[in-house]
Design a protein around this motif. Structure first.
Motif, PDB file in Angstrom:
ATOM      1  N   GLY A   1      33.052  37.122  32.582  1.00 50.01           N
ATOM      2  CA  GLY A   1      33.314  35.880  32.895  1.00 50.01           C
ATOM      3  C   GLY A   1      34.672  35.619  32.940  1.00 50.01           C
ATOM      4  N   ASP A   2      35.426  36.799  31.825  1.00 50.79           N
ATOM      5  CA  ASP A   2      37.055  36.095  31.376  1.00 50.79           C
ATOM      6  C   ASP A   2      38.066  36.931  32.511  1.00 50.79           C
ATOM      7  OD1 ASP A   2      36.729  35.118  28.749  1.00 50.79           O
ATOM      8  OD2 ASP A   2      36.828  37.088  27.702  1.00 50.79           O
ATOM      9  N   GLU A   3      37.582  37.883  33.594  1.00 48.92           N
ATOM     10  CA  GLU A   3      38.042  38.867  34.398  1.00 48.92           C
ATOM     11  C   GLU A   3      38.000  37.707  35.813  1.00 48.92           C
ATOM     12  OE1 GLU A   3      37.333  43.084  33.748  1.00 48.92           O
ATOM     13  OE2 GLU A   3      35.492  42.087  34.850  1.00 48.92           O
ATOM     14  N   LYS A   4      36.945  36.997  35.600  1.00 46.35           N
ATOM     15  CA  LYS A   4      36.718  36.003  36.957  1.00 46.35           C
ATOM     16  C   LYS A   4      37.796  34.798  36.773  1.00 46.35           C
ATOM     17  CE  LYS A   4      31.901  36.831  38.059  1.00 46.35           C
ATOM     18  NZ  LYS A   4      30.447  36.645  37.940  1.00 46.35           N
ATOM     19  N   ASN A   5      37.910  34.494  35.190  1.00 47.36           N
ATOM     20  CA  ASN A   5      38.928  32.907  34.702  1.00 47.36           C
ATOM     21  C   ASN A   5      39.946  33.629  35.336  1.00 47.36           C
ATOM     22  OD1 ASN A   5      36.470  31.532  33.852  1.00 47.36           O
ATOM     23  ND2 ASN A   5      36.990  32.592  31.841  1.00 47.36           N
ATOM     24  N   ILE A   6      40.873  34.890  34.871  1.00 44.10           N
ATOM     25  CA  ILE A   6      41.590  35.530  35.513  1.00 44.10           C
ATOM     26  C   ILE A   6      42.125  35.348  36.972  1.00 44.10           C
ATOM     27  CG2 ILE A   6      43.432  37.211  34.946  1.00 44.10           C
ATOM     28  CD1 ILE A   6      42.016  37.631  32.419  1.00 44.10           C
TER      29      ILE A   6
ATOM     30  N   ASP B   1      40.599  33.453  38.621  1.00 45.67           N
ATOM     31  CA  ASP B   1      40.896  31.864  39.421  1.00 45.67           C
ATOM     32  C   ASP B   1      42.096  31.218  39.223  1.00 45.67           C
ATOM     33  OD1 ASP B   1      38.253  31.885  40.839  1.00 45.67           O
ATOM     34  OD2 ASP B   1      37.454  30.868  38.211  1.00 45.67           O
ATOM     35  N   LEU B   2      42.435  31.536  37.920  1.00 42.79           N
ATOM     36  CA  LEU B   2      44.317  31.174  37.800  1.00 42.79           C
ATOM     37  C   LEU B   2      45.178  31.775  38.497  1.00 42.79           C
ATOM     38  CD1 LEU B   2      44.131  31.880  33.140  1.00 42.79           C
ATOM     39  CD2 LEU B   2      44.428  29.314  35.115  1.00 42.79           C
ATOM     40  N   VAL B   3      45.475  33.515  38.674  1.00 42.18           N
ATOM     41  CA  VAL B   3      46.236  33.568  39.920  1.00 42.18           C
ATOM     42  C   VAL B   3      45.878  33.033  41.343  1.00 42.18           C
ATOM     43  CG1 VAL B   3      46.204  35.529  40.578  1.00 42.18           C
ATOM     44  CG2 VAL B   3      46.079  35.725  38.507  1.00 42.18           C
ATOM     45  N   ILE B   4      44.712  32.813  41.735  1.00 42.06           N
ATOM     46  CA  ILE B   4      44.178  32.160  43.225  1.00 42.06           C
ATOM     47  C   ILE B   4      45.567  30.929  43.265  1.00 42.06           C
ATOM     48  CG2 ILE B   4      42.401  30.841  44.276  1.00 42.06           C
ATOM     49  CD1 ILE B   4      41.421  33.969  43.368  1.00 42.06           C
ATOM     50  N   GLN B   5      44.984  30.080  42.079  1.00 43.75           N
ATOM     51  CA  GLN B   5      45.776  28.262  41.596  1.00 43.75           C
ATOM     52  C   GLN B   5      46.798  28.754  41.688  1.00 43.75           C
ATOM     53  OE1 GLN B   5      44.208  26.683  38.301  1.00 43.75           O
ATOM     54  NE2 GLN B   5      44.628  25.044  39.188  1.00 43.75           N
ATOM     55  N   LYS B   6      47.251  29.780  40.783  1.00 42.83           N
ATOM     56  CA  LYS B   6      49.333  29.896  41.044  1.00 42.83           C
ATOM     57  C   LYS B   6      49.213  30.672  42.222  1.00 42.83           C
ATOM     58  CE  LYS B   6      53.083  29.990  38.636  1.00 42.83           C
ATOM     59  NZ  LYS B   6      53.436  28.389  38.132  1.00 42.83           N
ATOM     60  N   PHE B   7      49.028  31.200  42.968  1.00 42.75           N
ATOM     61  CA  PHE B   7      49.781  31.925  44.143  1.00 42.75           C
ATOM     62  C   PHE B   7      48.899  32.396  45.120  1.00 42.75           C
ATOM     63  CE2 PHE B   7      50.664  34.169  39.571  1.00 42.75           C
ATOM     64  CZ  PHE B   7      52.604  34.080  40.556  1.00 42.75           C
ATOM     65  N   GLY B   8      47.366  31.225  45.381  1.00 46.24           N
ATOM     66  CA  GLY B   8      46.558  31.375  46.611  1.00 46.24           C
ATOM     67  C   GLY B   8      47.650  30.870  47.758  1.00 46.24           C
ATOM     68  N   LYS B   9      48.391  30.192  48.222  1.00 46.94           N
ATOM     69  CA  LYS B   9      48.824  29.186  48.476  1.00 46.94           C
ATOM     70  C   LYS B   9      49.904  29.770  48.974  1.00 46.94           C
ATOM     71  CE  LYS B   9      46.382  25.126  48.877  1.00 46.94           C
ATOM     72  NZ  LYS B   9      45.387  25.917  49.572  1.00 46.94           N
TER      73      LYS B   9
ATOM     74  N   ALA C   1      52.991  41.656  29.055  1.00 42.64           N
ATOM     75  CA  ALA C   1      51.713  40.749  29.859  1.00 42.64           C
ATOM     76  C   ALA C   1      51.716  39.351  28.903  1.00 42.64           C
ATOM     77  CB  ALA C   1      50.861  41.230  29.537  1.00 42.64           C
ATOM     78  N   GLU C   2      52.590  39.414  27.524  1.00 47.92           N
ATOM     79  CA  GLU C   2      52.270  38.544  26.641  1.00 47.92           C
ATOM     80  C   GLU C   2      53.986  37.209  26.880  1.00 47.92           C
ATOM     81  OE1 GLU C   2      51.092  38.526  22.843  1.00 47.92           O
ATOM     82  OE2 GLU C   2      49.992  39.991  23.065  1.00 47.92           O
ATOM     83  N   SER C   3      54.300  37.617  27.735  1.00 51.24           N
ATOM     84  CA  SER C   3      56.126  37.096  28.119  1.00 51.24           C
ATOM     85  C   SER C   3      56.018  36.317  29.511  1.00 51.24           C
ATOM     86  CB  SER C   3      57.041  37.230  27.791  1.00 51.24           C
ATOM     87  OG  SER C   3      56.937  38.583  28.282  1.00 51.24           O
ATOM     88  N   LEU C   4      54.960  36.488  30.874  1.00 50.13           N
ATOM     89  CA  LEU C   4      54.751  36.399  32.086  1.00 50.13           C
ATOM     90  C   LEU C   4      54.538  34.868  31.886  1.00 50.13           C
ATOM     91  CD1 LEU C   4      51.874  38.908  33.544  1.00 50.13           C
ATOM     92  CD2 LEU C   4      54.630  38.676  33.786  1.00 50.13           C
ATOM     93  N   SER C   5      54.953  33.861  32.565  1.00 52.78           N
ATOM     94  CA  SER C   5      54.860  32.730  32.651  1.00 52.78           C
ATOM     95  C   SER C   5      53.815  32.351  33.911  1.00 52.78           C
ATOM     96  CB  SER C   5      56.412  32.276  33.955  1.00 52.78           C
ATOM     97  OG  SER C   5      56.139  33.542  35.317  1.00 52.78           O
ATOM     98  N   LEU C   6      52.828  33.055  33.953  1.00 49.94           N
ATOM     99  CA  LEU C   6      52.064  32.198  34.458  1.00 49.94           C
ATOM    100  C   LEU C   6      50.707  32.133  33.611  1.00 49.94           C
ATOM    101  CD1 LEU C   6      49.688  32.505  37.603  1.00 49.94           C
ATOM    102  CD2 LEU C   6      48.711  34.670  36.204  1.00 49.94           C
TER     103      LEU C   6
END
Length: 91
Positions: A41-46, A48-56, A86-91
């Motif tokens: 579930g955590d991997e799927k949530n991540i 989803d965040l990546v797709i939301q940010k970079f998908g377009k 990893a902890e300093s990524l702006s995503l």
């Protein structure tokens, strides 16, 4: 495990490998009616965040965005980026 092997082991994920000249990239396509049991579930949530940010974004927009990250700026050219960033990524 090599990235390509890992991707190939994700059953039901549609993708194509693209030759970028100095390496390969992967373009993923949405798969209908697939449960993705290999992902938590955590991997799927991540994802989803990546797709939301970079998908377009196109490739050039993503490259520009990623090259502004401290992880990239502070790593020598062709160097391996430390997971410590990893902890300093702006995503």
């Amino acid at each position: 495990m090599e990235v390509k092997s890992y991707i190939q082991n994700l059953n039901g994920i549609n993708y194509e490998e693209i030759d970028m000249g100095d390496g390969s990239a992967y373009r993923f396509r949405k798969s209908e009616n697939v449960q993705y049991e290999e992902l938590s579930g955590d991997e799927k949530n991540i994802l989803d965040l990546v797709i939301q940010k970079f998908g377009k974004m196109n490739k050039d927009e993503i490259v520009t965005y990623m090259h502004s990250e401290q992880a990239y700026v502070n790593t020598p050219r062709k160097g391996i980026i430390s997971y410590a960033y990893a902890e300093s990524l702006s995503l």
